[in-house]
Motif scaffolding. Sequence first.
Motif: not given
Length: 122
Positions: A30-36, A47-51, A95-101
């Motif tokens: 829940g506290s991570y940025t999620m990206g595609w 990179f495609v998108a991030a939220i 691919y889906c990915a998770a980032d703290r920033g």
Amino acid sequence: QAQLVESGGGLVQAGGSLRLSCAASGRNFGSYTMGWFRQAPGKEREFVAAITWSGGSTLYADSVKGRFTISRDNAKNTVYLQMNSLKPEDTAVYYCAADRGLSTRSNAYDYWGQGTQVTVSS
């Protein structure tokens, strides 16, 4: 163990739509940025998108702006990528990915899914 699982890929004709999902488990994302990201054969992952975790900020690659929409449902630990007006050049493993920033760089992301194939026929 933290896990990201993508689904929703498939074969679609040019101009069609697909909705990808990424289900997160094993920890609270829940506290991570999620990206595609996506990777086509013979090409680098891009990179495609991030939220952001709140959904308040989004980023898109220029190549998908106006066609793709990223969203998330933190209650379901799921992030989505709605892809409209698909083109053959969108063909790739997504691919889906998770980032703290909040980053467009793949090496900034800590967790990755296994990917889902999207094929757009002309």
